[in-house]
Design a protein around this motif. Sequence first.
Motif, PDB file in Angstrom:
ATOM      1  N   ARG A 140      21.912 -40.417  32.270  1.00 36.13           N
ATOM      2  CA  ARG A 140      21.840 -40.568  30.821  1.00 36.13           C
ATOM      3  C   ARG A 140      21.283 -39.301  30.201  1.00 36.13           C
ATOM      4  O   ARG A 140      20.540 -38.552  30.841  1.00 36.13           O
ATOM      5  N   GLN A 141      21.665 -39.110  28.944  1.00 34.28           N
ATOM      6  CA  GLN A 141      21.186 -37.951  28.205  1.00 34.28           C
ATOM      7  C   GLN A 141      20.860 -38.365  26.780  1.00 34.28           C
ATOM      8  O   GLN A 141      21.742 -38.806  26.039  1.00 34.28           O
ATOM      9  N   ALA A 142      19.595 -38.243  26.440  1.00 29.55           N
ATOM     10  CA  ALA A 142      19.142 -38.533  25.083  1.00 29.55           C
ATOM     11  C   ALA A 142      19.185 -37.250  24.266  1.00 29.55           C
ATOM     12  O   ALA A 142      19.151 -36.145  24.823  1.00 29.55           O
ATOM     13  N   PRO A 143      19.260 -37.368  22.938  1.00 28.84           N
ATOM     14  CA  PRO A 143      19.303 -36.168  22.085  1.00 28.84           C
ATOM     15  C   PRO A 143      18.128 -35.237  22.362  1.00 28.84           C
ATOM     16  O   PRO A 143      16.981 -35.669  22.397  1.00 28.84           O
ATOM     17  N   GLY A 144      18.437 -33.967  22.581  1.00 28.05           N
ATOM     18  CA  GLY A 144      17.398 -32.979  22.806  1.00 28.05           C
ATOM     19  C   GLY A 144      16.791 -32.982  24.189  1.00 28.05           C
ATOM     20  O   GLY A 144      15.827 -32.241  24.440  1.00 28.05           O
ATOM     21  N   LYS A 145      17.332 -33.819  25.078  1.00 28.69           N
ATOM     22  CA  LYS A 145      16.778 -33.903  26.435  1.00 28.69           C
ATOM     23  C   LYS A 145      17.844 -33.576  27.465  1.00 28.69           C
ATOM     24  O   LYS A 145      19.039 -33.614  27.192  1.00 28.69           O
ATOM     25  N   GLN A 146      17.389 -33.274  28.665  1.00 30.80           N
ATOM     26  CA  GLN A 146      18.317 -32.995  29.756  1.00 30.80           C
ATOM     27  C   GLN A 146      18.879 -34.288  30.324  1.00 30.80           C
ATOM     28  O   GLN A 146      18.263 -35.353  30.223  1.00 30.80           O
ATOM     29  N   ARG A 147      20.043 -34.162  30.925  1.00 23.80           N
ATOM     30  CA  ARG A 147      20.640 -35.320  31.588  1.00 23.80           C
ATOM     31  C   ARG A 147      19.777 -35.683  32.789  1.00 23.80           C
ATOM     32  O   ARG A 147      19.351 -34.807  33.550  1.00 23.80           O
ATOM     33  N   GLU A 148      19.539 -36.983  32.973  1.00 22.41           N
ATOM     34  CA  GLU A 148      18.694 -37.438  34.063  1.00 22.41           C
ATOM     35  C   GLU A 148      19.366 -38.564  34.835  1.00 22.41           C
ATOM     36  O   GLU A 148      20.137 -39.342  34.282  1.00 22.41           O
ATOM     37  N   LEU A 149      19.016 -38.646  36.115  1.00 17.35           N
ATOM     38  CA  LEU A 149      19.532 -39.728  36.944  1.00 17.35           C
ATOM     39  C   LEU A 149      18.856 -41.039  36.560  1.00 17.35           C
ATOM     40  O   LEU A 149      17.630 -41.109  36.462  1.00 17.35           O
ATOM     41  N   VAL A 150      19.657 -42.068  36.393  1.00 16.62           N
ATOM     42  CA  VAL A 150      19.134 -43.406  36.132  1.00 16.62           C
ATOM     43  C   VAL A 150      19.112 -44.219  37.417  1.00 16.62           C
ATOM     44  O   VAL A 150      18.095 -44.809  37.780  1.00 16.62           O
ATOM     45  N   TYR A 167      16.453 -45.638  42.087  1.00 18.81           N
ATOM     46  CA  TYR A 167      16.285 -45.761  40.649  1.00 18.81           C
ATOM     47  C   TYR A 167      15.251 -44.765  40.130  1.00 18.81           C
ATOM     48  O   TYR A 167      14.297 -44.421  40.836  1.00 18.81           O
ATOM     49  N   ALA A 168      15.434 -44.366  38.888  1.00 20.71           N
ATOM     50  CA  ALA A 168      14.383 -43.628  38.204  1.00 20.71           C
ATOM     51  C   ALA A 168      13.197 -44.564  37.994  1.00 20.71           C
ATOM     52  O   ALA A 168      13.377 -45.774  37.780  1.00 20.71           O
ATOM     53  N   ASP A 169      12.005 -44.025  38.057  1.00 22.85           N
ATOM     54  CA  ASP A 169      10.808 -44.857  37.893  1.00 22.85           C
ATOM     55  C   ASP A 169      10.814 -45.599  36.563  1.00 22.85           C
ATOM     56  O   ASP A 169      10.337 -46.735  36.468  1.00 22.85           O
ATOM     57  N   SER A 170      11.378 -44.985  35.541  1.00 24.15           N
ATOM     58  CA  SER A 170      11.343 -45.564  34.200  1.00 24.15           C
ATOM     59  C   SER A 170      12.202 -46.821  34.069  1.00 24.15           C
ATOM     60  O   SER A 170      12.036 -47.579  33.103  1.00 24.15           O
ATOM     61  N   VAL A 171      13.105 -47.061  35.015  1.00 19.88           N
ATOM     62  CA  VAL A 171      13.990 -48.224  34.898  1.00 19.88           C
ATOM     63  C   VAL A 171      13.815 -49.229  36.031  1.00 19.88           C
ATOM     64  O   VAL A 171      14.441 -50.295  36.016  1.00 19.88           O
ATOM     65  N   GLY A 205      12.899 -52.237  38.169  1.00 17.64           N
ATOM     66  CA  GLY A 205      12.531 -53.588  37.781  1.00 17.64           C
ATOM     67  C   GLY A 205      13.271 -54.098  36.559  1.00 17.64           C
ATOM     68  O   GLY A 205      13.202 -55.292  36.243  1.00 17.64           O
ATOM     69  N   ARG A 206      13.967 -53.195  35.848  1.00 21.72           N
ATOM     70  CA  ARG A 206      14.700 -53.604  34.645  1.00 21.72           C
ATOM     71  C   ARG A 206      16.211 -53.409  34.802  1.00 21.72           C
ATOM     72  O   ARG A 206      16.992 -54.189  34.267  1.00 21.72           O
ATOM     73  N   PHE A 207      16.611 -52.358  35.510  1.00 22.94           N
ATOM     74  CA  PHE A 207      18.025 -52.055  35.696  1.00 22.94           C
ATOM     75  C   PHE A 207      18.439 -52.348  37.136  1.00 22.94           C
ATOM     76  O   PHE A 207      17.643 -52.183  38.072  1.00 22.94           O
ATOM     77  N   THR A 208      19.692 -52.767  37.298  1.00 24.47           N
ATOM     78  CA  THR A 208      20.248 -53.011  38.626  1.00 24.47           C
ATOM     79  C   THR A 208      21.614 -52.368  38.727  1.00 24.47           C
ATOM     80  O   THR A 208      22.495 -52.643  37.906  1.00 24.47           O
ATOM     81  N   ILE A 209      21.785 -51.529  39.743  1.00 25.98           N
ATOM     82  CA  ILE A 209      23.089 -50.901  39.986  1.00 25.98           C
ATOM     83  C   ILE A 209      23.782 -51.648  41.114  1.00 25.98           C
ATOM     84  O   ILE A 209      23.134 -52.090  42.071  1.00 25.98           O
ATOM     85  N   SER A 210      25.095 -51.802  40.982  1.00 28.18           N
ATOM     86  CA  SER A 210      25.891 -52.443  42.020  1.00 28.18           C
ATOM     87  C   SER A 210      27.281 -51.820  42.005  1.00 28.18           C
ATOM     88  O   SER A 210      27.635 -51.093  41.071  1.00 28.18           O
ATOM     89  N   ARG A 211      28.059 -52.109  43.041  1.00 25.34           N
ATOM     90  CA  ARG A 211      29.410 -51.563  43.077  1.00 25.34           C
ATOM     91  C   ARG A 211      30.350 -52.512  43.805  1.00 25.34           C
ATOM     92  O   ARG A 211      29.919 -53.296  44.656  1.00 25.34           O
ATOM     93  N   ASP A 212      31.617 -52.414  43.444  1.00 21.60           N
ATOM     94  CA  ASP A 212      32.685 -53.154  44.094  1.00 21.60           C
ATOM     95  C   ASP A 212      33.603 -52.106  44.720  1.00 21.60           C
ATOM     96  O   ASP A 212      34.384 -51.469  44.017  1.00 21.60           O
ATOM     97  N   ASN A 213      33.484 -51.919  46.013  1.00 20.82           N
ATOM     98  CA  ASN A 213      34.247 -50.859  46.681  1.00 20.82           C
ATOM     99  C   ASN A 213      35.753 -51.107  46.621  1.00 20.82           C
ATOM    100  O   ASN A 213      36.537 -50.161  46.561  1.00 20.82           O
ATOM    101  N   ALA A 214      36.147 -52.360  46.633  1.00 15.27           N
ATOM    102  CA  ALA A 214      37.578 -52.681  46.585  1.00 15.27           C
ATOM    103  C   ALA A 214      38.187 -52.267  45.244  1.00 15.27           C
ATOM    104  O   ALA A 214      39.378 -51.965  45.168  1.00 15.27           O
ATOM    105  N   MET A 240      21.505 -53.705  32.672  1.00 17.70           N
ATOM    106  CA  MET A 240      20.291 -53.222  32.020  1.00 17.70           C
ATOM    107  C   MET A 240      19.629 -54.375  31.272  1.00 17.70           C
ATOM    108  O   MET A 240      20.222 -54.924  30.341  1.00 17.70           O
ATOM    109  N   ASN A 241      18.441 -54.741  31.694  1.00 14.54           N
ATOM    110  CA  ASN A 241      17.672 -55.811  31.062  1.00 14.54           C
ATOM    111  C   ASN A 241      16.396 -55.253  30.449  1.00 14.54           C
ATOM    112  O   ASN A 241      15.968 -54.136  30.770  1.00 14.54           O
ATOM    113  N   SER A 242      15.789 -56.030  29.593  1.00 17.43           N
ATOM    114  CA  SER A 242      14.528 -55.639  28.943  1.00 17.43           C
ATOM    115  C   SER A 242      14.618 -54.226  28.373  1.00 17.43           C
ATOM    116  O   SER A 242      13.737 -53.391  28.570  1.00 17.43           O
ATOM    117  N   LEU A 243      15.675 -53.992  27.648  1.00 17.53           N
ATOM    118  CA  LEU A 243      15.920 -52.650  27.125  1.00 17.53           C
ATOM    119  C   LEU A 243      14.858 -52.249  26.108  1.00 17.53           C
ATOM    120  O   LEU A 243      14.358 -53.082  25.339  1.00 17.53           O
TER     121      LEU A 243
END
Length: 120
Positions: A38-48, A59-63, A65-74, A82-85
Amino acid sequence: QVQLVESGGGLVQPGGSLRLSCAASGSIFSINTMGWFRQAPGKQRELVAGITSRGRTNYADSVKGRFTISRDNAKNTVYLQMNSLKPEDTAVYYCNADLFDKSVRRGAYWGQGTQVTVSS
């Protein structure tokens, strides 16, 4: 040629939830790690968050417990629940994939970005 197409961004109130999706298509042989940045205005792109082909996540420390990444390889698709935004989560979110194309060339590919705005 490889394309990554994101969807699911939008405007949400603090404490709300959103789910982002990113589908990879085209001349793909195999996908290694997929991730969200993600990249916020005026900030560098960072890994989420990132996820390997075997499902190992980070995960980044800032997310944590709130964000969950998953994938469907097929489906060559990665998701970000993203919860508790919070207002500080407001940014353009980009999907990234480290993959081999059908010519067995390795490369990193990016989606076009999707805006997430957290505001009351």
